[in-house]
Design a protein around this motif. Structure first.
Motif, PDB file in Angstrom:
ATOM      1  N   VAL A   1      -2.954  92.838  56.863  1.00 38.04           N
ATOM      2  CA  VAL A   1      -1.907  91.963  56.817  1.00 38.04           C
ATOM      3  C   VAL A   1      -0.584  92.819  56.915  1.00 38.04           C
ATOM      4  CG1 VAL A   1      -0.491  90.474  55.254  1.00 38.04           C
ATOM      5  CG2 VAL A   1      -3.129  89.981  55.602  1.00 38.04           C
ATOM      6  N   ASP A   2      -0.276  93.863  55.978  1.00 39.70           N
ATOM      7  CA  ASP A   2       0.661  94.660  55.734  1.00 39.70           C
ATOM      8  C   ASP A   2       0.985  95.563  56.798  1.00 39.70           C
ATOM      9  OD1 ASP A   2       1.117  93.406  53.286  1.00 39.70           O
ATOM     10  OD2 ASP A   2       0.879  95.055  52.379  1.00 39.70           O
ATOM     11  N   SER A   3      -0.005  96.052  57.666  1.00 39.25           N
ATOM     12  CA  SER A   3       0.233  97.174  58.623  1.00 39.25           C
ATOM     13  C   SER A   3       0.872  96.203  60.077  1.00 39.25           C
ATOM     14  CB  SER A   3      -1.145  97.836  59.159  1.00 39.25           C
ATOM     15  OG  SER A   3      -2.103  96.649  59.615  1.00 39.25           O
ATOM     16  N   GLY A   4       0.450  94.753  59.893  1.00 40.16           N
ATOM     17  CA  GLY A   4       0.957  94.079  61.159  1.00 40.16           C
ATOM     18  C   GLY A   4      -0.162  93.775  62.265  1.00 40.16           C
ATOM     19  N   GLU A   5      -1.548  94.381  61.931  1.00 37.62           N
ATOM     20  CA  GLU A   5      -2.307  94.261  62.843  1.00 37.62           C
ATOM     21  C   GLU A   5      -2.655  92.768  63.251  1.00 37.62           C
ATOM     22  OE1 GLU A   5      -5.660  97.116  62.389  1.00 37.62           O
ATOM     23  OE2 GLU A   5      -6.821  96.103  63.966  1.00 37.62           O
ATOM     24  N   LEU A   6      -2.694  92.040  62.291  1.00 38.40           N
ATOM     25  CA  LEU A   6      -3.062  90.691  62.631  1.00 38.40           C
ATOM     26  C   LEU A   6      -1.848  89.851  63.072  1.00 38.40           C
ATOM     27  CD1 LEU A   6      -4.901  89.658  59.155  1.00 38.40           C
ATOM     28  CD2 LEU A   6      -5.960  90.500  61.318  1.00 38.40           C
ATOM     29  N   GLY A   7      -0.714  90.533  63.307  1.00 41.63           N
ATOM     30  CA  GLY A   7       0.569  89.747  63.709  1.00 41.63           C
ATOM     31  C   GLY A   7       0.889  88.877  62.519  1.00 41.63           C
ATOM     32  N   ASP A   8       1.868  88.047  62.577  1.00 40.27           N
ATOM     33  CA  ASP A   8       2.495  87.141  61.560  1.00 40.27           C
ATOM     34  C   ASP A   8       1.218  86.223  61.197  1.00 40.27           C
ATOM     35  OD1 ASP A   8       5.014  87.827  61.742  1.00 40.27           O
ATOM     36  OD2 ASP A   8       5.482  86.142  62.963  1.00 40.27           O
ATOM     37  N   VAL A   9       1.055  86.091  59.590  1.00 44.40           N
ATOM     38  CA  VAL A   9       0.079  85.367  58.948  1.00 44.40           C
ATOM     39  C   VAL A   9       0.367  83.953  59.059  1.00 44.40           C
ATOM     40  CG1 VAL A   9      -1.088  84.920  56.954  1.00 44.40           C
ATOM     41  CG2 VAL A   9      -0.721  87.325  57.702  1.00 44.40           C
ATOM     42  N   LEU A  10      -0.282  83.172  59.535  1.00 42.87           N
ATOM     43  CA  LEU A  10      -0.144  81.762  59.783  1.00 42.87           C
ATOM     44  C   LEU A  10      -0.659  80.848  58.443  1.00 42.87           C
ATOM     45  CD1 LEU A  10      -0.695  81.064  63.531  1.00 42.87           C
ATOM     46  CD2 LEU A  10       1.493  81.857  62.524  1.00 42.87           C
ATOM     47  N   CYS A  11      -2.003  81.391  58.245  1.00 37.36           N
ATOM     48  CA  CYS A  11      -2.948  80.605  57.517  1.00 37.36           C
ATOM     49  C   CYS A  11      -3.695  81.416  56.685  1.00 37.36           C
ATOM     50  CB  CYS A  11      -3.282  79.200  58.147  1.00 37.36           C
ATOM     51  SG  CYS A  11      -4.732  78.544  57.551  1.00 37.36           S
ATOM     52  N   VAL A  12      -4.123  80.989  55.303  1.00 39.77           N
ATOM     53  CA  VAL A  12      -5.032  81.662  54.752  1.00 39.77           C
ATOM     54  C   VAL A  12      -5.811  80.771  53.909  1.00 39.77           C
ATOM     55  CG1 VAL A  12      -5.796  83.661  52.712  1.00 39.77           C
ATOM     56  CG2 VAL A  12      -3.545  83.720  54.382  1.00 39.77           C
ATOM     57  N   TYR A  13      -7.175  80.709  54.170  1.00 40.45           N
ATOM     58  CA  TYR A  13      -8.119  79.943  53.369  1.00 40.45           C
ATOM     59  C   TYR A  13      -9.358  80.376  52.782  1.00 40.45           C
ATOM     60  CZ  TYR A  13     -11.060  79.067  57.655  1.00 40.45           C
ATOM     61  OH  TYR A  13     -11.913  79.398  58.628  1.00 40.45           O
ATOM     62  N   GLY A  14      -9.780  79.851  51.576  1.00 42.03           N
ATOM     63  CA  GLY A  14     -10.783  80.266  50.938  1.00 42.03           C
ATOM     64  C   GLY A  14     -11.938  79.422  50.591  1.00 42.03           C
ATOM     65  N   ASN A  15     -13.215  79.627  50.597  1.00 38.84           N
ATOM     66  CA  ASN A  15     -14.214  78.924  50.276  1.00 38.84           C
ATOM     67  C   ASN A  15     -14.970  79.521  49.028  1.00 38.84           C
ATOM     68  OD1 ASN A  15     -13.989  78.876  53.624  1.00 38.84           O
ATOM     69  ND2 ASN A  15     -14.723  77.197  52.934  1.00 38.84           N
ATOM     70  N   ARG A  16     -15.053  78.913  48.163  1.00 40.39           N
ATOM     71  CA  ARG A  16     -15.738  79.184  46.906  1.00 40.39           C
ATOM     72  C   ARG A  16     -16.739  78.180  46.442  1.00 40.39           C
ATOM     73  NH1 ARG A  16     -15.026  84.110  44.495  1.00 40.39           N
ATOM     74  NH2 ARG A  16     -13.579  84.628  46.072  1.00 40.39           N
ATOM     75  N   GLN A  17     -18.019  78.167  47.089  1.00 36.84           N
ATOM     76  CA  GLN A  17     -18.596  77.134  46.677  1.00 36.84           C
ATOM     77  C   GLN A  17     -20.251  77.657  46.185  1.00 36.84           C
ATOM     78  OE1 GLN A  17     -16.474  76.425  50.375  1.00 36.84           O
ATOM     79  NE2 GLN A  17     -18.363  75.087  50.688  1.00 36.84           N
ATOM     80  N   ASN A  18     -20.970  76.625  45.492  1.00 33.80           N
ATOM     81  CA  ASN A  18     -22.353  77.158  45.230  1.00 33.80           C
ATOM     82  C   ASN A  18     -22.849  75.910  44.312  1.00 33.80           C
ATOM     83  OD1 ASN A  18     -24.598  78.781  45.014  1.00 33.80           O
ATOM     84  ND2 ASN A  18     -23.861  79.723  43.287  1.00 33.80           N
ATOM     85  N   LEU A  19     -24.148  75.986  44.093  1.00 36.88           N
ATOM     86  CA  LEU A  19     -24.746  74.986  43.377  1.00 36.88           C
ATOM     87  C   LEU A  19     -24.735  75.550  41.767  1.00 36.88           C
ATOM     88  CD1 LEU A  19     -25.726  72.146  42.934  1.00 36.88           C
ATOM     89  CD2 LEU A  19     -28.063  73.001  43.262  1.00 36.88           C
ATOM     90  N   GLY A  20     -23.824  75.292  40.989  1.00 37.18           N
ATOM     91  CA  GLY A  20     -23.470  75.877  39.554  1.00 37.18           C
ATOM     92  C   GLY A  20     -22.541  77.131  39.878  1.00 37.18           C
ATOM     93  N   VAL A  21     -22.467  77.850  38.918  1.00 42.10           N
ATOM     94  CA  VAL A  21     -22.498  77.510  37.422  1.00 42.10           C
ATOM     95  C   VAL A  21     -21.702  76.203  36.908  1.00 42.10           C
ATOM     96  CG1 VAL A  21     -22.199  78.400  34.828  1.00 42.10           C
ATOM     97  CG2 VAL A  21     -22.665  80.258  36.941  1.00 42.10           C
ATOM     98  N   ILE A  22     -22.356  75.228  36.568  1.00 43.66           N
ATOM     99  CA  ILE A  22     -21.564  74.162  35.924  1.00 43.66           C
ATOM    100  C   ILE A  22     -21.121  74.268  34.632  1.00 43.66           C
ATOM    101  CG2 ILE A  22     -21.987  71.537  35.476  1.00 43.66           C
ATOM    102  CD1 ILE A  22     -24.419  71.579  37.210  1.00 43.66           C
ATOM    103  N   ARG A  23     -19.594  74.215  34.689  1.00 41.12           N
ATOM    104  CA  ARG A  23     -18.994  74.585  33.351  1.00 41.12           C
ATOM    105  C   ARG A  23     -18.587  73.357  32.815  1.00 41.12           C
ATOM    106  NH1 ARG A  23     -18.388  79.863  32.242  1.00 41.12           N
ATOM    107  NH2 ARG A  23     -18.957  81.257  34.138  1.00 41.12           N
ATOM    108  N   LYS A  24     -18.172  73.331  31.518  1.00 43.74           N
ATOM    109  CA  LYS A  24     -17.628  72.167  30.696  1.00 43.74           C
ATOM    110  C   LYS A  24     -16.496  72.105  30.250  1.00 43.74           C
ATOM    111  CE  LYS A  24     -22.180  71.304  28.920  1.00 43.74           C
ATOM    112  NZ  LYS A  24     -22.984  71.106  27.778  1.00 43.74           N
ATOM    113  N   ASP A  25     -15.912  73.640  29.879  1.00 47.94           N
ATOM    114  CA  ASP A  25     -14.662  73.861  29.247  1.00 47.94           C
ATOM    115  C   ASP A  25     -13.457  73.957  30.469  1.00 47.94           C
ATOM    116  OD1 ASP A  25     -15.663  74.325  26.830  1.00 47.94           O
ATOM    117  OD2 ASP A  25     -16.533  76.201  27.403  1.00 47.94           O
TER     118      ASP A  25
END
Ligand code: NAD
Length: 321
Positions: free
Chosen positions: A134-158
């Motif tokens: 990103v900082d070196s400009g190799e990707l050009g202007d950043v337009l959009c960033v997205y994250g996928n953080r999915q799984n079955l569990g760990v199911i939290r209650k707090d």
């Protein structure tokens, strides 16, 4: 040599114990759970073991405290530790409200102590590579960033999926984009434990016009730990589930051929994976904390932590609305 005491010896805490033990600094272990205390006492005979956090705070020889307890306990424990004159490494996020995090930052500044949030991904060599791209400009202007953080569990209650999972992606998104969001929207649903959202979708907008998205869930068939950066010239993906190809750069982009104003086409070029070091991010994170304690610091990590809590609180307000 810095001496470190850790409170919280559960699912994640044991990984921190292993690392600080390997670094030869662990002198106290603390957990309310008697079974865990017995288990850890036999494995770490050189460390003192207690169920009472105050034992750590009262020890004048102890320099630093590591907090790996459930999220709602972070702020009160970190506050007590800083006020007792200890440096603090606290698992993410250190507080559940911007005002509480700002208070911790102020106490750390006043006491001249380190307050480092455990934003593990910021120590990941793959994330550093994304930042370089990103900082070196190799990707050009950043337009959009997205994250996928999915799984079955760990199911939290707090803590819900936003506070448990989203904090990771958010810390990286803010690090890559280098701005605070001007708008933060979140929608989610609590299917299992009332009031604790298991699935959350987030949308962020930044003053420069960049946008970001996060899909966070512990009710999902796919185990995904992925961040995608879409640049004007190239695109890059950090996939922490990959053993070798952690980062892939796609020479793909939209293009507007000369003389065809408004007629967009797409261009597809090479796909390559840069070399990423295999260093364990958690070891790098623990070493970084010890270096801040030993060498002094400018407070950057805790100010970044404050920005993450601020964005989490904006998303939470939207989720509750
Ligand atoms: N960085 C990461 O990738 C990562 C991954 C998982 C969890 N975490 C974080 O680590 C923290 C702990 O999560 P976990 O999954 O290990 O939880 P856990 O419930 O398995 O363990 C927490 C432990 O803290 C103990 N505890 C709670 N309050 C205490 C107190 N006042 N005094 C002494 N002991 C106390 C509990 O008895 C328990 O053993 C959370 O903040 C979580 O967000 C970070």
């Amino acid at each position: 040599m810095t001496s470190v005491g850790q409170v919280g010896l559960g699912y994640w805490g044991k990984n921190l114990v292993r690392n600080f033990d390997e670094l030869g600094v662990l002198t106290w272990l603390c957990d309310q759970d008697e079974g865990l205390r017995t288990q850890f006492a036999s494995r770490h005979p050189h460390a003192r073991v207690t169920g009472d956090f105050d034992d750590l705070l009262k020890d004048g020889e102890l320099d630093a405290v590591v907090i790996a307890t459930p999220v709602p306990t972070h702020y009160p424990l970190a506050k007590r530790a800083l006020e007792a004159g200890k440096h603090v490494f606290v698992e993410k996020p250190p507080a559940m409200h911007e005002s509480e995090m700002a208070e911790l930052v102020a106490i750390a500044e006043r006491e001249g102590k380190v307050l480092m949030p455990g934003h593990l991904l910021l120590y990941h060599p793959g994330v550093h590579k994304l930042k370089d791209l990103v900082d070196s400009g190799e990707l050009g202007d950043v337009l959009c960033v997205y994250g996928n953080r999915q799984n079955l569990g760990v199911i939290r209650k707090d803590e819900n999926a936003l506070w448990s999972l989203g904090v990771h992606d958010l810390s990286v998104i803010l690090y890559l984009i280098g701005e605070q969001p001007s708008q933060a929207l979140a929608k989610g649903h609590a299917f299992l434990t009332p009031g604790v959202e298991d699935v959350v979708f987030c949308y962020l907008e930044f003053p420069s016009g960049k946008i970001a998205h996060m899909h966070l869930s512990w009710l999902d068939p796919h185990k995904m730990r992925k961040l995608t950066v879409v640049g004007r010239d190239k695109m890059a993906v950090f996939d922490d589930m990959e053993l070798e190809r952690k980062v892939t750069v796609y020479d793909k982009a939209p293009e507007e051929p000369v003389g065809t104003y408004g007629e967009w086409r797409t261009r597809t070029g090479d796909i390559f994976s840069p070399k990423i070091s295999n260093d364990e991010p958690l070891k790098l994170e623990c070493r970084h904390f010890l270096s801040l304690v030993a060498d002094g610091w400018d407070g950057r990590e805790m100010r970044d932590g404050l920005e993450v809590v601020r964005a989490l609180e904006m998303l939470t307000e939207s989720l509750r609305a």
